[in-house]
Design a protein around this motif. Structure first.
Motif, PDB file in Angstrom:
ATOM      1  N   GLN A 292     -15.856  26.069   0.378  1.00 50.07           N
ATOM      2  CA  GLN A 292     -14.432  25.958   0.680  1.00 50.07           C
ATOM      3  C   GLN A 292     -14.259  25.143   1.961  1.00 50.07           C
ATOM      4  O   GLN A 292     -15.183  24.999   2.746  1.00 50.07           O
ATOM      5  N   GLU A 293     -13.052  24.626   2.137  1.00 51.87           N
ATOM      6  CA  GLU A 293     -12.680  23.810   3.306  1.00 51.87           C
ATOM      7  C   GLU A 293     -13.593  22.594   3.465  1.00 51.87           C
ATOM      8  O   GLU A 293     -14.200  22.371   4.508  1.00 51.87           O
ATOM      9  N   VAL A 294     -13.650  21.827   2.391  1.00 53.81           N
ATOM     10  CA  VAL A 294     -14.398  20.571   2.420  1.00 53.81           C
ATOM     11  C   VAL A 294     -13.456  19.433   2.033  1.00 53.81           C
ATOM     12  O   VAL A 294     -12.443  19.641   1.367  1.00 53.81           O
TER      13      VAL A 294
ATOM     14  N   ALA B 163     -24.164  31.738  -3.530  1.00 54.19           N
ATOM     15  CA  ALA B 163     -23.581  31.847  -2.188  1.00 54.19           C
ATOM     16  C   ALA B 163     -22.170  31.293  -2.192  1.00 54.19           C
ATOM     17  O   ALA B 163     -21.844  30.386  -2.969  1.00 54.19           O
ATOM     18  N   THR B 164     -21.345  31.830  -1.317  1.00 58.68           N
ATOM     19  CA  THR B 164     -20.035  31.245  -1.034  1.00 58.68           C
ATOM     20  C   THR B 164     -19.981  30.938   0.453  1.00 58.68           C
ATOM     21  O   THR B 164     -20.415  31.744   1.279  1.00 58.68           O
ATOM     22  N   PHE B 165     -19.470  29.742   0.791  1.00 60.97           N
ATOM     23  CA  PHE B 165     -19.536  29.290   2.183  1.00 60.97           C
ATOM     24  C   PHE B 165     -18.316  28.449   2.521  1.00 60.97           C
ATOM     25  O   PHE B 165     -18.115  27.362   1.969  1.00 60.97           O
ATOM     26  N   ASN B 166     -17.487  28.954   3.421  1.00 66.70           N
ATOM     27  CA  ASN B 166     -16.344  28.214   3.955  1.00 66.70           C
ATOM     28  C   ASN B 166     -16.841  27.410   5.160  1.00 66.70           C
ATOM     29  O   ASN B 166     -17.265  27.984   6.159  1.00 66.70           O
ATOM     30  N   MET B 167     -16.769  26.072   5.100  1.00 65.91           N
ATOM     31  CA  MET B 167     -17.383  25.220   6.114  1.00 65.91           C
ATOM     32  C   MET B 167     -16.407  24.697   7.167  1.00 65.91           C
ATOM     33  O   MET B 167     -16.747  23.800   7.942  1.00 65.91           O
ATOM     34  N   ALA B 168     -15.200  25.253   7.221  1.00 68.23           N
ATOM     35  CA  ALA B 168     -14.284  25.023   8.341  1.00 68.23           C
ATOM     36  C   ALA B 168     -13.977  23.550   8.583  1.00 68.23           C
ATOM     37  O   ALA B 168     -14.472  22.948   9.533  1.00 68.23           O
TER      38      ALA B 168
ATOM     39  N   VAL C 158     -17.593  24.384  16.592  1.00 71.15           N
ATOM     40  CA  VAL C 158     -18.394  25.393  15.902  1.00 71.15           C
ATOM     41  C   VAL C 158     -18.865  24.894  14.541  1.00 71.15           C
ATOM     42  O   VAL C 158     -18.175  24.099  13.881  1.00 71.15           O
ATOM     43  N   THR C 159     -20.028  25.349  14.125  1.00 70.52           N
ATOM     44  CA  THR C 159     -20.544  25.008  12.797  1.00 70.52           C
ATOM     45  C   THR C 159     -19.558  25.481  11.740  1.00 70.52           C
ATOM     46  O   THR C 159     -19.158  24.725  10.860  1.00 70.52           O
ATOM     47  N   SER C 160     -19.166  26.732  11.813  1.00 73.68           N
ATOM     48  CA  SER C 160     -18.123  27.280  10.952  1.00 73.68           C
ATOM     49  C   SER C 160     -17.676  28.609  11.523  1.00 73.68           C
ATOM     50  O   SER C 160     -18.446  29.301  12.205  1.00 73.68           O
TER      51      SER C 160
END
Length: 412
Positions: free
Chosen positions: A148-150, A32-37, A399-401
């Motif tokens: 990303q964005e951590v 998985a790829t996940f940008n967490m804002a 928002v969560t992301s």
């Protein structure tokens, strides 16, 4: 083992070929790829509030606003942005400290940010991230996650929740708040976790010099993870490229751009092209099985569908498989990201997005999964990827992301 594969292996053995030349067993691995804002800890959030609530800052937006369809912001907007950044820098305690603090517009645009940006509301964001990641692991059988964005390893361990002890984590060092990270299930690699290679690519962190600042802000680095899965190495490359130059075609109010257009964001993304291309080519010589995924900030699926001739990939008409000459700033003649990096050396394939869960309303078309030809050829079924909705509550203030995880299953 299926009978057909058993017979196939016997045929190789009868030829006297070494084990390495024989067909290799594979197993499904969810990634998985996940940008967490702008995901940080509670302490990171409290620091953000301390800086942004200073009267001289007053939650100002430090990002310059350029009207759609124009190449440059109005003079008064440049003055406003400069004053905002100067005030934020003083409140944070210097440029370096400001870069390690989430900007005042990171968690949404509101008339009354001081009322919305509370510890309670930020905890709701973290709870949503944790529930989203736990769902990926428990219900989607995800073994490798590119984040990303951590901000730090600590926040990754927090969002892993009940599975934190089951996963190894590595984070790319960076001199700004946003960086990249990997988390992977300890059971999938046949070598000890301390022998796994997790190496940042600092060259992708291109410098952006803002007017009047003593030090230039740098965009995100890259991060490579090398694991041994089913007896052979696999490399995973996590990227988060420059934002603001996403569309090739104009649509929904966003202007279409080639990477050679005179646009500030496109110019930075253009400078990242030869770096990522060299990185991928080097990795391909070491591990033919590799995955390139993350937030491309570019509609490479749109580029792939565009009828672009080889002679049109670069403005000078040269073959994208050939050397890429850089100018004094590191820019190249490449007008397209996908056609440049997927020039056949090595051969790469986009994993197509085939479904999006209901409730997944985040940014679209920016997060992609790309695999090498060696992985593509070893799949027994047609590949696809899915966007999974993030967990959130009704009218959640922060928002969560603004991204949804993009997942797929590979036979590795």
């Amino acid at each position: 083992m299926p009978l057909s594969r058993f017979i196939f292996l016997l045929a190789f053995l009868s030829l006297g070929l070494p084990i390495s030349a024989q067909a290799r067993e594979t197993a499904p691995v969810g990634i998985a790829t996940f940008n967490m804002a702008w995901a940080g800890t509670i302490d990171d959030f409290i620091r953000h509030v301390e800086v942004c609530s200073v009267p001289e800052v007053n939650w100002c937006n430090s990002r310059i606003r350029t009207p759609r369809g124009t190449q440059r912001a109005a003079p008064e907007e440049e003055i406003r942005t400069r004053r905002c950044r100067e005030a934020t820098m003083v409140a944070a305690g210097g440029f370096e400290a400001m870069m390690m603090t989430a900007p005042c517009n990171a968690y949404g645009k509101r008339k009354h940010p001081a009322r919305a940006e509370t510890v309670e509301n930020y905890n709701a964001k973290l709870s949503g991230l944790r529930a989203t990641v736990e769902n990926l692991i428990q219900n989607e059988n995800i073994k490798i996650i590119a984040f990303q964005e951590v901000k730090s390893r600590e926040v990754i361990e927090q969002v892993l929740g009940d599975f934190a002890g089951q996963f190894d984590v590595c984070v790319a060092p960076h001199d700004a708040f946003q960086t990249l990270a990997f988390a992977w299930d300890k059971s999938i690699s046949s070598v000890p976790s301390n022998a796994s290679s997790c190496v940042p690519n600092p060259h992708l962190a291109i410098g952006e010099q803002f007017q009047g600042e003593p030090v230039g802000h740098r965009v995100r680095p890259g991060l490579a993870l090398r694991l041994v899965i089913n007896g052979a190495p696999v490399s995973f490359l996590n990227i988060h490229l420059k934002s603001g130059c996403a569309n090739l075609k104009t649509g929904r109010g966003f202007a279409g751009h080639k990477l050679t257009d005179p646009d500030p964001a496109c110019e930075i993304l253009n400078r990242q092209v030869p770096i990522i291309e060299d990185w991928v080519e080097k990795v391909a010589t070491e591990t033919p099985r590799f995955v390139l995924f993350g937030d491309f900030n570019r509609r490479i699926d749109e580029e792939e569908r565009a009828p672009v001739a080889i002679s049109e990939v670069r403005t000078d008409g040269s073959d994208p498989a050939g050397s890429n000459t850089k100018d004094e700033w590191g820019g190249v003649k490449s007008s397209y990201l996908w056609q440049e990096i997927a020039d056949g050396f090595p051969v790469m394939h986009q994993v197509p997005l085939t479904s999006t869960e209901r409730g997944c309303t985040g940014l679209k078309g920016l997060d992609h999964i790309v695999i090498s030809n060696a992985i593509w050829q070893s799949q027994s079924r047609e590949l696809s990827s899915r966007r999974i909705a993030v967990v959130k509550t009704y009218r959640q203030s922060i928002v969560t992301s603004d991204h949804c995880p993009n997942i797929t299953v590979l036979e590795l």
